[in-house]
Design an enzyme around this catalytic site. Structure first.
Site, PDB file in Angstrom:
ATOM      1  N   HIS A 123       1.025  -1.178  -0.292  1.00  0.00           N
ATOM      2  CA  HIS A 123       0.246   0.327   0.143  1.00  0.00           C
ATOM      3  C   HIS A 123       0.590   1.543  -0.215  1.00  0.00           C
ATOM      4  CE1 HIS A 123       1.084   0.223   4.540  1.00  0.00           C
ATOM      5  NE2 HIS A 123       0.532  -1.072   4.372  1.00  0.00           N
ATOM      6  N   ASP A 124       0.421   2.343  -1.122  1.00  0.00           N
ATOM      7  CA  ASP A 124       1.112   3.796  -0.922  1.00  0.00           C
ATOM      8  C   ASP A 124       2.413   3.839  -1.211  1.00  0.00           C
ATOM      9  OD1 ASP A 124      -1.571   5.461   1.037  1.00  0.00           O
ATOM     10  OD2 ASP A 124      -0.760   3.478   1.956  1.00  0.00           O
ATOM     11  N   GLY A 141       4.981  -0.926   2.566  1.00  0.00           N
ATOM     12  CA  GLY A 141       4.086  -0.063   2.155  1.00  0.00           C
ATOM     13  C   GLY A 141       4.970   1.262   2.257  1.00  0.00           C
TER      14      GLY A 141
END
Length: 277
Positions: A123-124, A141
């Site tokens: 994520h991100d 992440g």
């Protein structure tokens, strides 16, 4: 969806946007918020979840799962996004997750990237153009990866790490620190083993700039001062070098991580055998 071909065993949920000349093979599942660009091919058994955009001309192989929920306990189920650029190749079993609702909210992959089998993008993350993940590469992440980076098989990158453009990370390396542009990280845990001379040549970097970077990196990591305090000395020593300025800009940017450095018992060595210039 002009000229698109969708196998009858695949499920395309209402609301999904399918571009022109798309080829969706058997047993794929495309969620209602997905956007599939023009000339995309999903070979078979591909899952595209959530608000995921697959760029024009990309090709996705069986058992890839794109746009899954982030593996982050802080995510509360909000609307987040995964954006994959144009002409990417995503091989078997690759997973890419959307951003978290408490952070960037978006995971971004650039154009012309290649992800070999079972690689993972968390994520991100922000991934530049022309990046290669070899088999089983895993990144945590909030990782940022610059353009033209190559990551060897089985390598792992800690969350929040930054990898500068044109860097190279060796197979099975465990990178827990920021890696400067053109840097070459090897080992477990990974250390700075030199510069990615081959990558510099492939990018068309001029011979004088390669020499400038070689000398600048030796100065930067000579251990007589801290890296950031050395940065001003290095910038002053090479005032006309755009490549050195780029390196120092990377060093002086605020970061959550330490820097990937040479081993404590040795100065940085950049073998002349890697550069015949």
């Amino acid at each position: 969806m002009s000229d698109s071909r969708i196998h009858p065993t695949s499920i395309i949920e209402q609301g999904a946007r399918i571009g022109d000349r798309v080829n969706i093979g058997p047993f794929c599942h495309i969620g209602s918020e997905a956007v599939i660009g023009d000339d995309v091919e999903l070979i078979s058994h591909v899952v595209v979840m959530g608000r995921t955009i697959v760029g024009n001309g990309s090709k996705v192989y069986p058992n890839a799962v794109l746009g899954g929920d982030p593996q982050n306990t802080k995510h509360k189920g909000g609307h987040t996004t995964l954006v994959i650029g144009k002409n990417c190749v995503i091989r078997e079993g690759v997973t890419m997750h959307r951003g978290t609702d408490g952070s960037l909210g978006i995971t971004t992959v650039g154009d012309n990237c290649m992800f070999l089998a079972y690689a993972h993008v968390a994520h991100d993350c922000v991934i530049g153009d022309n990046v290669t993940f070899s088999n089983n590469v895993m990144i945590g992440g909030h990782v940022s990866i610059g353009n033209n980076v190559i990551i060897g098989g089985g390598a792992g990158i800690h969350q929040f790490v930054r990898v500068g453009h044109h860097a190279f990370i060796g197979g099975l390396a465990a990178l827990a620190s920021d890696l400067v542009p053109y840097g070459m990280a090897i080992g477990n845990h990974a250390y700075l083993g030199g510069l990615n001379i081959i990558g510099m040549k492939r990018s068309g970097m001029a011979r004088p700039e390669i020499h400038n970077l070689r000398h600048a990196v030796r100065m930067l990591f000579d251990r007589t001062k801290s890296i950031k305090s050395r940065a001003d000395d290095v910038r002053a020593a090479f005032p006309e070098s755009a490549a050195v300025a780029d390196l120092i800009d990377f060093i002086t940017t605020d970061t959550k991580r330490a820097y990937c450095t040479p081993p404590l018992d040795s100065a940085i060595e950049i073998s002349d055998s890697d550069d015949n210039s």
